[in-house]
Design a protein around this motif. Structure first.
Motif, PDB file in Angstrom:
ATOM      1  N   GLN A 253       0.844  -1.191   0.000  1.00 33.77           N
ATOM      2  CA  GLN A 253       0.000   0.000   0.000  1.00 33.77           C
ATOM      3  C   GLN A 253       0.879   1.240   0.000  1.00 33.77           C
ATOM      4  O   GLN A 253       1.901   1.301   0.690  1.00 33.77           O
ATOM      5  CB  GLN A 253      -0.910   0.012   1.234  1.00 33.77           C
ATOM      6  N   VAL A 254       0.483   2.208  -0.783  1.00 30.64           N
ATOM      7  CA  VAL A 254       1.163   3.491  -0.857  1.00 30.64           C
ATOM      8  C   VAL A 254       0.134   4.579  -0.601  1.00 30.64           C
ATOM      9  O   VAL A 254      -0.992   4.511  -1.097  1.00 30.64           O
ATOM     10  CB  VAL A 254       1.824   3.693  -2.241  1.00 30.64           C
ATOM     11  N   LEU A 255       0.519   5.568   0.196  1.00 32.45           N
ATOM     12  CA  LEU A 255      -0.337   6.719   0.436  1.00 32.45           C
ATOM     13  C   LEU A 255       0.186   7.908  -0.352  1.00 32.45           C
ATOM     14  O   LEU A 255       1.399   8.114  -0.456  1.00 32.45           O
ATOM     15  CB  LEU A 255      -0.387   7.066   1.928  1.00 32.45           C
ATOM     16  N   ALA A 256      -0.728   8.673  -0.901  1.00 31.63           N
ATOM     17  CA  ALA A 256      -0.335   9.832  -1.703  1.00 31.63           C
ATOM     18  C   ALA A 256      -1.293  10.988  -1.449  1.00 31.63           C
ATOM     19  O   ALA A 256      -2.469  10.788  -1.145  1.00 31.63           O
ATOM     20  CB  ALA A 256      -0.326   9.477  -3.179  1.00 31.63           C
ATOM     21  N   ARG A 257      -0.757  12.194  -1.591  1.00 32.90           N
ATOM     22  CA  ARG A 257      -1.591  13.387  -1.464  1.00 32.90           C
ATOM     23  C   ARG A 257      -2.347  13.688  -2.745  1.00 32.90           C
ATOM     24  O   ARG A 257      -3.452  14.216  -2.717  1.00 32.90           O
ATOM     25  CB  ARG A 257      -0.719  14.581  -1.073  1.00 32.90           C
ATOM     26  N   ARG A 258      -1.739  13.369  -3.881  1.00 30.20           N
ATOM     27  CA  ARG A 258      -2.367  13.565  -5.178  1.00 30.20           C
ATOM     28  C   ARG A 258      -2.080  12.324  -6.030  1.00 30.20           C
ATOM     29  O   ARG A 258      -1.021  11.702  -5.897  1.00 30.20           O
ATOM     30  CB  ARG A 258      -1.820  14.804  -5.902  1.00 30.20           C
ATOM     31  N   VAL A 259      -3.003  12.015  -6.925  1.00 29.19           N
ATOM     32  CA  VAL A 259      -2.833  10.883  -7.831  1.00 29.19           C
ATOM     33  C   VAL A 259      -3.134  11.346  -9.244  1.00 29.19           C
ATOM     34  O   VAL A 259      -4.104  12.067  -9.482  1.00 29.19           O
ATOM     35  CB  VAL A 259      -3.754   9.702  -7.451  1.00 29.19           C
ATOM     36  N   VAL A 260      -2.286  10.940 -10.178  1.00 33.28           N
ATOM     37  CA  VAL A 260      -2.492  11.228 -11.592  1.00 33.28           C
ATOM     38  C   VAL A 260      -2.667   9.897 -12.319  1.00 33.28           C
ATOM     39  O   VAL A 260      -1.810   9.024 -12.237  1.00 33.28           O
ATOM     40  CB  VAL A 260      -1.302  11.995 -12.200  1.00 33.28           C
ATOM     41  N   LEU A 261      -3.795   9.751 -13.011  1.00 33.56           N
ATOM     42  CA  LEU A 261      -4.032   8.562 -13.818  1.00 33.56           C
ATOM     43  C   LEU A 261      -3.519   8.839 -15.227  1.00 33.56           C
ATOM     44  O   LEU A 261      -4.159   9.539 -16.015  1.00 33.56           O
ATOM     45  CB  LEU A 261      -5.525   8.222 -13.840  1.00 33.56           C
ATOM     46  N   ALA A 262      -2.344   8.312 -15.532  1.00 29.76           N
ATOM     47  CA  ALA A 262      -1.732   8.473 -16.844  1.00 29.76           C
ATOM     48  C   ALA A 262      -1.800   7.126 -17.554  1.00 29.76           C
ATOM     49  O   ALA A 262      -0.778   6.514 -17.881  1.00 29.76           O
ATOM     50  CB  ALA A 262      -0.290   8.955 -16.708  1.00 29.76           C
ATOM     51  N   THR A 263      -3.021   6.678 -17.785  1.00 33.19           N
ATOM     52  CA  THR A 263      -3.272   5.295 -18.170  1.00 33.19           C
ATOM     53  C   THR A 263      -3.539   5.115 -19.661  1.00 33.19           C
ATOM     54  O   THR A 263      -4.032   4.069 -20.079  1.00 33.19           O
ATOM     55  CB  THR A 263      -4.453   4.747 -17.352  1.00 33.19           C
ATOM     56  N   GLY A 264      -3.223   6.119 -20.460  1.00 38.08           N
ATOM     57  CA  GLY A 264      -3.208   5.931 -21.906  1.00 38.08           C
ATOM     58  C   GLY A 264      -4.565   5.910 -22.571  1.00 38.08           C
ATOM     59  O   GLY A 264      -5.538   6.507 -22.106  1.00 38.08           O
ATOM     60  N   LEU A 265      -4.636   5.188 -23.694  1.00 38.95           N
ATOM     61  CA  LEU A 265      -5.834   5.193 -24.521  1.00 38.95           C
ATOM     62  C   LEU A 265      -7.031   4.573 -23.817  1.00 38.95           C
ATOM     63  O   LEU A 265      -8.155   5.056 -23.948  1.00 38.95           O
ATOM     64  CB  LEU A 265      -5.564   4.446 -25.838  1.00 38.95           C
ATOM     65  N   ASP A 266      -6.804   3.475 -23.088  1.00 32.19           N
ATOM     66  CA  ASP A 266      -7.945   2.863 -22.418  1.00 32.19           C
ATOM     67  C   ASP A 266      -8.349   3.633 -21.169  1.00 32.19           C
ATOM     68  O   ASP A 266      -9.468   3.499 -20.693  1.00 32.19           O
ATOM     69  CB  ASP A 266      -7.698   1.387 -22.099  1.00 32.19           C
ATOM     70  N   GLY A 267      -7.457   4.452 -20.662  1.00 26.63           N
ATOM     71  CA  GLY A 267      -7.775   5.426 -19.629  1.00 26.63           C
ATOM     72  C   GLY A 267      -8.583   4.910 -18.468  1.00 26.63           C
ATOM     73  O   GLY A 267      -8.043   4.440 -17.475  1.00 26.63           O
ATOM     74  N   LEU A 268      -9.897   4.995 -18.588  1.00 20.42           N
ATOM     75  CA  LEU A 268     -10.811   4.617 -17.512  1.00 20.42           C
ATOM     76  C   LEU A 268     -11.709   3.464 -17.926  1.00 20.42           C
ATOM     77  O   LEU A 268     -12.790   3.289 -17.388  1.00 20.42           O
ATOM     78  CB  LEU A 268     -11.677   5.812 -17.115  1.00 20.42           C
ATOM     79  N   GLY A 269     -11.271   2.693 -18.900  1.00 17.95           N
ATOM     80  CA  GLY A 269     -12.132   1.630 -19.378  1.00 17.95           C
ATOM     81  C   GLY A 269     -11.355   0.516 -20.016  1.00 17.95           C
ATOM     82  O   GLY A 269     -10.381   0.015 -19.464  1.00 17.95           O
ATOM     83  N   ALA A 270     -11.760   0.166 -21.231  1.00 23.50           N
ATOM     84  CA  ALA A 270     -11.181  -0.998 -21.883  1.00 23.50           C
ATOM     85  C   ALA A 270     -11.400  -0.878 -23.387  1.00 23.50           C
ATOM     86  O   ALA A 270     -12.167  -0.033 -23.846  1.00 23.50           O
ATOM     87  CB  ALA A 270     -11.845  -2.269 -21.354  1.00 23.50           C
ATOM     88  N   PRO A 271     -10.736  -1.733 -24.157  1.00 23.70           N
ATOM     89  CA  PRO A 271     -11.016  -1.765 -25.585  1.00 23.70           C
ATOM     90  C   PRO A 271     -12.491  -1.991 -25.848  1.00 23.70           C
ATOM     91  O   PRO A 271     -13.146  -2.793 -25.165  1.00 23.70           O
ATOM     92  CB  PRO A 271     -10.164  -2.945 -26.070  1.00 23.70           C
ATOM     93  N   ASN A 272     -13.027  -1.278 -26.803  1.00 20.25           N
ATOM     94  CA  ASN A 272     -14.456  -1.345 -27.110  1.00 20.25           C
ATOM     95  C   ASN A 272     -14.728  -2.503 -28.071  1.00 20.25           C
ATOM     96  O   ASN A 272     -14.239  -2.508 -29.198  1.00 20.25           O
ATOM     97  CB  ASN A 272     -14.909  -0.024 -27.742  1.00 20.25           C
ATOM     98  N   MET A 273     -15.497  -3.466 -27.611  1.00 19.48           N
ATOM     99  CA  MET A 273     -15.876  -4.606 -28.450  1.00 19.48           C
ATOM    100  C   MET A 273     -17.388  -4.565 -28.673  1.00 19.48           C
ATOM    101  O   MET A 273     -18.166  -4.607 -27.724  1.00 19.48           O
ATOM    102  CB  MET A 273     -15.483  -5.921 -27.783  1.00 19.48           C
ATOM    103  N   PRO A 274     -17.837  -4.486 -29.915  1.00 26.28           N
ATOM    104  CA  PRO A 274     -19.274  -4.461 -30.171  1.00 26.28           C
ATOM    105  C   PRO A 274     -19.937  -5.773 -29.770  1.00 26.28           C
ATOM    106  O   PRO A 274     -19.278  -6.824 -29.672  1.00 26.28           O
ATOM    107  CB  PRO A 274     -19.353  -4.226 -31.681  1.00 26.28           C
ATOM    108  N   ALA A 275     -21.242  -5.723 -29.560  1.00 27.84           N
ATOM    109  CA  ALA A 275     -21.971  -6.898 -29.075  1.00 27.84           C
ATOM    110  C   ALA A 275     -21.828  -8.095 -30.007  1.00 27.84           C
ATOM    111  O   ALA A 275     -21.796  -9.253 -29.559  1.00 27.84           O
ATOM    112  CB  ALA A 275     -23.446  -6.545 -28.891  1.00 27.84           C
ATOM    113  N   VAL A 276     -21.703  -7.848 -31.307  1.00 31.14           N
ATOM    114  CA  VAL A 276     -21.621  -8.944 -32.260  1.00 31.14           C
ATOM    115  C   VAL A 276     -20.397  -9.822 -32.006  1.00 31.14           C
ATOM    116  O   VAL A 276     -20.398 -11.018 -32.342  1.00 31.14           O
ATOM    117  CB  VAL A 276     -21.614  -8.378 -33.705  1.00 31.14           C
ATOM    118  N   ALA A 277     -19.369  -9.269 -31.372  1.00 32.31           N
ATOM    119  CA  ALA A 277     -18.145 -10.036 -31.129  1.00 32.31           C
ATOM    120  C   ALA A 277     -18.377 -11.194 -30.163  1.00 32.31           C
ATOM    121  O   ALA A 277     -17.612 -12.172 -30.162  1.00 32.31           O
ATOM    122  CB  ALA A 277     -17.051  -9.117 -30.587  1.00 32.31           C
TER     123      ALA A 277
END
Length: 493
Positions: free
Chosen positions: A180-204
């Protein structure tokens, strides 16, 4: 040879010496000024950065440039494999023009061009059309090393939590070890998927998973030799995946495009300028929404050289006005069903982008119902609705999340101490986190905001230091009191 050529560093070692001299002349890094905090005997990070790709590294560098040195980035990848460059990216070269200064933060000797010329010469740079993708990764590795940026590799974020004391807790896993790490500020530098995931349409989901991949997956292209491959999409990633499959020896590659034509005009590049980079943030929400939705509808065309890389193969087939309506298993293969027919294939690769989806990112679950999204903040006029943009976070001026109304004060404060310096920031800040050209401008905006918030939070500490500072500049022996001198003269007269 002109004088500019004569003064170019002739080796990487010479460039690194020049960089150190540049930093010395710029008085960088400046003195650290953030007071150290400890909880239960453990040091608290001023800033924790999740991700050590391009956005993560330039964040650390920009913070260091402002005297915020107690910062560390955490990346799940091994060292040298952060980001997409040598993992799932399949273009031969970057799409960005080679002259872009990228993450150099205004320091000439820190640019890709300086790094390249020091090793291969100025003429080789002029002869190069675009930057080879693996070479860009080599540059980022050097960038991290020469700036001595603090990165923990092979370390995956398991969960973010907000604490009653305003600190943010990061549960991390490195190998079999949890910490565990404690921080005063956090930066999410997580790229293209950022806050989610690759988008796969329902047909897949209509066929077994071994028949389908996303363009951002790690695909063993050698395994498609002699196989039939279908690509869904018309953007740069679609072309890169199609080319990689063809070059690996695929028997046939079909590219399915739902539109009547492949997009041809890049509107954002056409209006790109420092005005757009610096000014977009100040636009009203209605204008931002118009830019984003109109841009999505027009789409960004794949680079000409990427399309030619595909079309030069006789076994590449482009299908326009061909949305994929269905996937149907047929023995050991799949049939791709479009309005124009059925196409037998062994593998379908969906180059269909990314989406914000907290259900697929349990490590960010604390944010799921607490941050303001664009759909919460803005209602578009009829005909301008867009579900994907509506799901993006509605960020503050320094990339910080905006807490939803109704949260308790401590949670509200903690949420605003987490920043999104990744692709989902684009609707709020413009195309400043989506590529190389403006990444330094974004990092400066982010780091100055973080510096300001930390200073304000510690205002009592800094004011006390100001009021109690008593180191004299003068000692009283630097001058003579004229009146006392005259009195002594009269007295001795």
């Amino acid at each position: 040879m002109n004088s500019a050529q004569n003064h170019r560093p002739a080796s990487l070692e010479a460039l690194e010496q020049r960089l150190q001299l540049d930093l010395l002349w710029l008085n960088l890094p400046p003195k650290a000024w953030v007071p150290q905090r400890n909880v239960d005997g453990k040091s608290v990070l001023d800033v924790a950065v999740i991700g050590a790709g391009l956005c993560g590294l330039v964040t650390l560098a920009a913070l260091k440039k402002l005297g915020i040195e107690n910062a560390c980035a955490f990346d799940r990848a091994p060292q040298g494999r952060e980001g997409p460059w040598v993992t799932f990216a399949r273009m031969e070269t970057l799409r960005t023009r080679k002259e872009a200064a990228g993450p150099a933060l205004g320091i000439p000797s820190l640019t890709f061009r300086a790094w390249f010329e020091a090793q291969f010469g100025a003429q080789a740079y002029l002869d190069m059309d675009l930057i080879p993708r693996p070479l860009w990764m080599d540059y980022l590795i050097w960038y991290r090393r020469v700036l001595a940026l603090d990165v923990a590799n092979d370390t995956a974020l398991q969960r973010i939590d907000v604490r009653d004391d305003g600190l943010i807790s990061l549960s991390l896993r490195s190998g079999d070890n949890d910490g565990q790490v404690l921080a005063r500020r956090v930066v999410l530098a997580t790229g293209l998927d950022g806050l989610g995931a690759p988008n796969m349409p329902a047909v897949a989901s209509r066929v077994p998973s071994h028949f389908v991949r996303h363009g951002a997956d790690l695909i063993d292209m050698a395994a498609v030799r002699g196989k039939r491959v279908s690509i869904v999409g018309a953007g740069a990633s679609a072309m890169d995946n199609a080319a990689a499959a063809l070059e690996a020896g695929a028997a046939r590659v079909d590219i399915f495009v739902r539109r009547a034509d492949i997009p041809r005009i890049d509107k954002f590049t056409g209006v790109g300028s420092q005005g757009m980079t610096q000014g977009y943030l100040g636009l009203p929400d209605a204008d931002k929404w118009t830019y984003m939705v109109a841009g999505e509808r027009a789409q960004i065309p794949p680079p000409r050289h990427s399309v030619l890389r595909v079309s030069k193969h006789a076994n590449a087939f482009f299908h326009l006005e061909s949305p994929v309506d269905d996937l149907v298993c047929s023995g050991d293969h799949v049939n791709v069903v479009t309005p124009k027919g059925r196409y037998a294939t062994d593998l379908v690769i969906f180059a269909t982008g990314f989406s914000v989806d907290f259900a697929k990112r349990p490590e960010f679950s604390v944010l799921a119902d607490k941050i303001l999204l664009w759909r919460d903040a803005y209602t578009p006029p009829p005909g301008w609705e867009h579900e994907g943009i509506g799901a993006m976070p509605y960020l503050g001026p320094s990339f910080e999340f905006t807490p939803k109304l109704g949260l308790d004060a401590k949670t509200t404060e903690a949420i605003s101490r987490i920043a999104c310096f990744a692709y989902p920031a684009v609707p709020s800040h413009g195309k400043i986190t989506s590529g190389i050209p403006s990444i330094s401008d974004g990092a400066v905006r982010l780091s100055t905001g973080l510096a300001r918030s930390l200073f304000v939070e510690d205002s009592a500490y800094h004011l006390d230091r100001f009021q109690t500072f008593d180191t004299p500049e003068l000692f009283g022996d630097e001058w003579n009191d004229a009146d006392q001198t005259e009195e002594m003269t009269h007295a001795n007269g």
